[in-house]
Design a protein around this motif. Structure first.
Motif, PDB file in Angstrom:
ATOM      1  N   LYS A  26     -38.889  53.451   9.860  1.00 23.48           N
ATOM      2  CA  LYS A  26     -39.502  52.637   8.797  1.00 23.48           C
ATOM      3  C   LYS A  26     -41.005  52.887   8.736  1.00 23.48           C
ATOM      4  N   VAL A  27     -41.618  53.039   9.898  1.00 24.94           N
ATOM      5  CA  VAL A  27     -43.044  53.380   9.937  1.00 24.94           C
ATOM      6  C   VAL A  27     -43.267  54.760   9.323  1.00 24.94           C
ATOM      7  N   LEU A  28     -42.394  55.714   9.695  1.00 23.56           N
ATOM      8  CA  LEU A  28     -42.515  57.064   9.140  1.00 23.56           C
ATOM      9  C   LEU A  28     -42.334  57.044   7.626  1.00 23.56           C
ATOM     10  N   ALA A  29     -41.359  56.282   7.135  1.00 21.44           N
ATOM     11  CA  ALA A  29     -41.113  56.215   5.689  1.00 21.44           C
ATOM     12  C   ALA A  29     -42.334  55.684   4.952  1.00 21.44           C
ATOM     13  N   ALA A  30     -43.017  54.695   5.546  1.00 19.30           N
ATOM     14  CA  ALA A  30     -44.219  54.141   4.908  1.00 19.30           C
ATOM     15  C   ALA A  30     -45.321  55.196   4.840  1.00 19.30           C
ATOM     16  N   ARG A  31     -45.448  55.993   5.887  1.00 19.22           N
ATOM     17  CA  ARG A  31     -46.498  57.015   5.905  1.00 19.22           C
ATOM     18  C   ARG A  31     -46.160  58.201   5.010  1.00 19.22           C
ATOM     19  N   LEU A  32     -44.862  58.463   4.840  1.00 19.16           N
ATOM     20  CA  LEU A  32     -44.462  59.523   3.915  1.00 19.16           C
ATOM     21  C   LEU A  32     -44.475  59.052   2.468  1.00 19.16           C
ATOM     22  N   GLY A  33     -44.323  57.730   2.270  1.00 20.69           N
ATOM     23  CA  GLY A  33     -44.357  57.176   0.925  1.00 20.69           C
ATOM     24  C   GLY A  33     -43.120  57.472   0.103  1.00 20.69           C
ATOM     25  N   ASN A  34     -41.956  57.616   0.758  1.00 24.79           N
ATOM     26  CA  ASN A  34     -40.733  57.933   0.019  1.00 24.79           C
ATOM     27  C   ASN A  34     -39.869  56.686  -0.125  1.00 24.79           C
ATOM     28  N   ASP A  35     -39.654  56.248  -1.359  1.00 25.07           N
ATOM     29  CA  ASP A  35     -38.934  55.006  -1.615  1.00 25.07           C
ATOM     30  C   ASP A  35     -37.457  55.088  -1.221  1.00 25.07           C
ATOM     31  N   ASP A  36     -36.818  56.230  -1.449  1.00 25.53           N
ATOM     32  CA  ASP A  36     -35.395  56.353  -1.111  1.00 25.53           C
ATOM     33  C   ASP A  36     -35.188  56.261   0.394  1.00 25.53           C
ATOM     34  N   PHE A  37     -36.055  56.883   1.166  1.00 29.93           N
ATOM     35  CA  PHE A  37     -35.951  56.800   2.620  1.00 29.93           C
ATOM     36  C   PHE A  37     -36.176  55.364   3.083  1.00 29.93           C
ATOM     37  N   LYS A  38     -37.175  54.690   2.501  1.00 33.40           N
ATOM     38  CA  LYS A  38     -37.416  53.286   2.832  1.00 33.40           C
ATOM     39  C   LYS A  38     -36.189  52.437   2.533  1.00 33.40           C
ATOM     40  N   ARG A  39     -35.564  52.662   1.376  1.00 35.10           N
ATOM     41  CA  ARG A  39     -34.420  51.855   0.957  1.00 35.10           C
ATOM     42  C   ARG A  39     -33.231  52.076   1.882  1.00 35.10           C
ATOM     43  N   TRP A  40     -32.996  53.344   2.247  1.00 32.23           N
ATOM     44  CA  TRP A  40     -31.881  53.651   3.144  1.00 32.23           C
ATOM     45  C   TRP A  40     -32.062  52.954   4.495  1.00 32.23           C
ATOM     46  N   ILE A  41     -33.267  53.010   5.035  1.00 33.54           N
ATOM     47  CA  ILE A  41     -33.538  52.375   6.321  1.00 33.54           C
ATOM     48  C   ILE A  41     -33.350  50.862   6.219  1.00 33.54           C
ATOM     49  N   GLU A  42     -33.856  50.266   5.160  1.00 39.15           N
ATOM     50  CA  GLU A  42     -33.733  48.817   4.985  1.00 39.15           C
ATOM     51  C   GLU A  42     -32.270  48.405   4.874  1.00 39.15           C
ATOM     52  N   ASN A  43     -31.486  49.190   4.131  1.00 35.59           N
ATOM     53  CA  ASN A  43     -30.056  48.889   4.001  1.00 35.59           C
ATOM     54  C   ASN A  43     -29.345  48.995   5.343  1.00 35.59           C
ATOM     55  N   GLU A  44     -29.688  50.020   6.124  1.00 36.50           N
ATOM     56  CA  GLU A  44     -29.052  50.171   7.426  1.00 36.50           C
ATOM     57  C   GLU A  44     -29.428  49.019   8.358  1.00 36.50           C
ATOM     58  N   LEU A  45     -30.665  48.566   8.300  1.00 32.05           N
ATOM     59  CA  LEU A  45     -31.115  47.485   9.169  1.00 32.05           C
ATOM     60  C   LEU A  45     -30.605  46.121   8.728  1.00 32.05           C
ATOM     61  N   SER A  46     -30.583  45.878   7.426  1.00 37.43           N
ATOM     62  CA  SER A  46     -30.262  44.540   6.905  1.00 37.43           C
ATOM     63  C   SER A  46     -28.858  44.425   6.338  1.00 37.43           C
ATOM     64  N   GLY A  47     -28.188  45.547   6.109  1.00 31.61           N
ATOM     65  CA  GLY A  47     -26.862  45.525   5.500  1.00 31.61           C
ATOM     66  C   GLY A  47     -26.930  45.832   4.020  1.00 31.61           C
ATOM     67  N   GLN A 189     -44.434  64.957  -1.993  1.00 32.31           N
ATOM     68  CA  GLN A 189     -43.333  64.032  -2.226  1.00 32.31           C
ATOM     69  C   GLN A 189     -42.049  64.748  -2.639  1.00 32.31           C
ATOM     70  N   GLU A 190     -42.194  65.835  -3.406  1.00 32.89           N
ATOM     71  CA  GLU A 190     -40.998  66.579  -3.821  1.00 32.89           C
ATOM     72  C   GLU A 190     -40.274  67.163  -2.611  1.00 32.89           C
ATOM     73  N   THR A 191     -41.047  67.609  -1.620  1.00 38.18           N
ATOM     74  CA  THR A 191     -40.460  68.172  -0.406  1.00 38.18           C
ATOM     75  C   THR A 191     -39.758  67.086   0.403  1.00 38.18           C
ATOM     76  N   VAL A 192     -40.413  65.929   0.549  1.00 34.88           N
ATOM     77  CA  VAL A 192     -39.806  64.816   1.279  1.00 34.88           C
ATOM     78  C   VAL A 192     -38.496  64.400   0.614  1.00 34.88           C
ATOM     79  N   GLN A 193     -38.503  64.319  -0.709  1.00 38.32           N
ATOM     80  CA  GLN A 193     -37.300  63.911  -1.429  1.00 38.32           C
ATOM     81  C   GLN A 193     -36.176  64.918  -1.221  1.00 38.32           C
TER      82      GLN A 193
END
Length: 299
Positions: A26-47, A189-193
Motif C-alpha cells: 500500500k505504501v508502494l502503491a501510494a509512491r507509484l501513484g497507481n489507482d488500480d494497484f491501490k484498489r486491488w490492495i484495498e480490496n484484498e485487505l478489506s474484502g 504511469q503507463e509502465t506501472v499500469q
C-alpha cells in the motif's frame, strides 16, 4: 533496505503474514501513484463488495453435500448433491464459492481448519425451495458447499506470487521507486499500469500504443521473440551461478521451451517461478528482464 526489497523478502518468507505484506504494498502503491494497484490492495485487505469484481483466484469450483430425511426414519447424511437436478440458473452460483472476505479472514480459515475441507452453507431459502427435487422421496434438511482448504492455500499463495512478480519488475525499472518523494513519478504511469496488468490482473492485452515511455516486452504470444529461451539460457550461463543452480534453472528453461503453446506450459512456468523465489537475490537481476514475456505466454 529498500521498500521494494522488503516487499520481495516478505513475499518469499511465509512467516510474514499477507496483511503485513499488502500494507507494505500500500505504501508502494501510494509512491507509484497507481489507482488500480491501490484498489486491488484495498480490496484484498478489506474484502470485495461485489463478486463480479473478484479476481479469478477468489472464485473456486466446488461440490455440494447435504443431509436428507425420508419416510420411516430413512435418510442420507453427507450425500453428494448433483447440481444437474437443479434449474440451470442456480448451477453457476451453487457450483462456485466466491471468496469475498478480507485476506486475513481467508488466512484465519486455513490456520484454524482441522480437516481438509471447509463448509459454506446454502441459503436456507434455496434448500427449502429445491429440497424435494434432489433425491426421490427425501427432503433436504441441510446443504453446504465443500471447499478444499488447499484451494484457499493456493489463492493466498497466488497473492504472494503476484506481489513478488510486480515488485521485481518495478525494481527492474527503477530500484529506488519505493523511496520516491510525494508527487514524484519514479516509474512512468503507463509502465506501472502495464506491469500491474501483466502481473496482478494477468491482463496482458491492455498495452499502451504510441507511448515512448513504455517498454512493451510482454507481447501477445504471436509476437514473442523466438530467441527468448536461447537468450534466457545465455543470461543464466553468463551469470556464473553455482553449477547445481545453473543446471536446475537451465532445465526449467528447457521445460518452458518444450511446452510453449501447450497446456503444460503453465505448470512449468510455476516451477520456474518457484526456483526464482528460492534464490531471489541471485536470480532476480538475471531473469527479471525476461519475466514479462514469459508471463504473457501463460494461458
Amino acid at each position: 533496505m529498500s521498500l521494494l526489497r522488503q516487499i520481495q523478502d516478505a513475499a518469499i518468507d511465509s512467516s510474514v503474514d499477507l496483511p503485513t505484506l499488502l500494507r507494505k504494498c500500500k505504501v508502494l502503491a501510494a509512491r507509484l501513484g497507481n489507482d488500480d494497484f491501490k484498489r486491488w490492495i484495498e480490496n484484498e485487505l478489506s474484502g470485495y463488495d461485489n463478486k463480479d469484481d473478484l479476481p479469478e483466484y477468489r472464485v473456486l469450483s466446488v461440490n455440494s453435500k447435504g443431509h436428507f430425511s425420508g419416510a420411516f426414519g430413512s435418510g442420507l447424511r453427507n450425500a453428494d448433491i448433483p447440481l444437474l437436478c437443479l434449474p440451470e440458473d442456480f448451477r453457476e452460483s451453487l457450483g462456485h464459492s466466491y471468496l469475498m472476505q478480507p485476506i486475513a479472514a481467508m488466512a484465519s480459515l486455513v490456520e484454524n481448519s482441522t480437516s481438509g475441507t471447509l463448509q459454506e452453507p446454502w441459503n436456507p431459502d434455496v434448500v427449502a425451495h429445491f429440497g424435494q427435487q434432489i433425491y426421490k422421496h427425501m427432503v433436504c434438511m441441510q446443504a453446504w458447499k465443500v471447499i478444499p482448504t488447499s484451494a484457499l492455500v493456493a489463492a493466498l499463495d497466488t497473492v504472494r506470487t503476484r506481489v513478488l512478480n510486480f515488485a521485481l519488475e518495478i525494481e527492474a525499472q527503477n530500484p529506488a521507486a519505493g523511496e520516491a518523494m510525494a508527487n514524484e513519478k519514479p516509474v512512468p504511469q503507463e509502465t506501472v499500469q502495464h506491469i500491474f496488468n501483466t502481473y496482478i490482473t494477468g491482463d496482458v492485452q491492455n498495452l499502451s500504443s504510441g507511448s515512448t515511455n513504455v517498454t512493451q516486452t510482454a507481447k501477445l504470444q504471436k509476437g514473442i521473440d523466438p530467441e527468448l529461451f536461447a537468450k534466457l539460457l545465455d543470461a543464466v550461463i553468463a551469470a556464473n551461478l553455482p553449477k547445481s543452480l545453473e543446471a536446475e534453472l537451465g532445465g526449467a528453461v528447457e521445460d518452458l521451451r518444450a511446452t510453449r503453446g501447450t497446456a503444460a506450459f503453465k505448470e512449468k512456468y510455476h516451477r520456474f517461478m518457484g526456483i526464482l523465489a528460492d534464490h531471489m537475490q541471485v536470480l532476480g537481476p538475471v531473469v527479471g528482464p525476461f519475466l514479462p514475456s514469459l508471463a504473457a505466454m501463460v494461458a
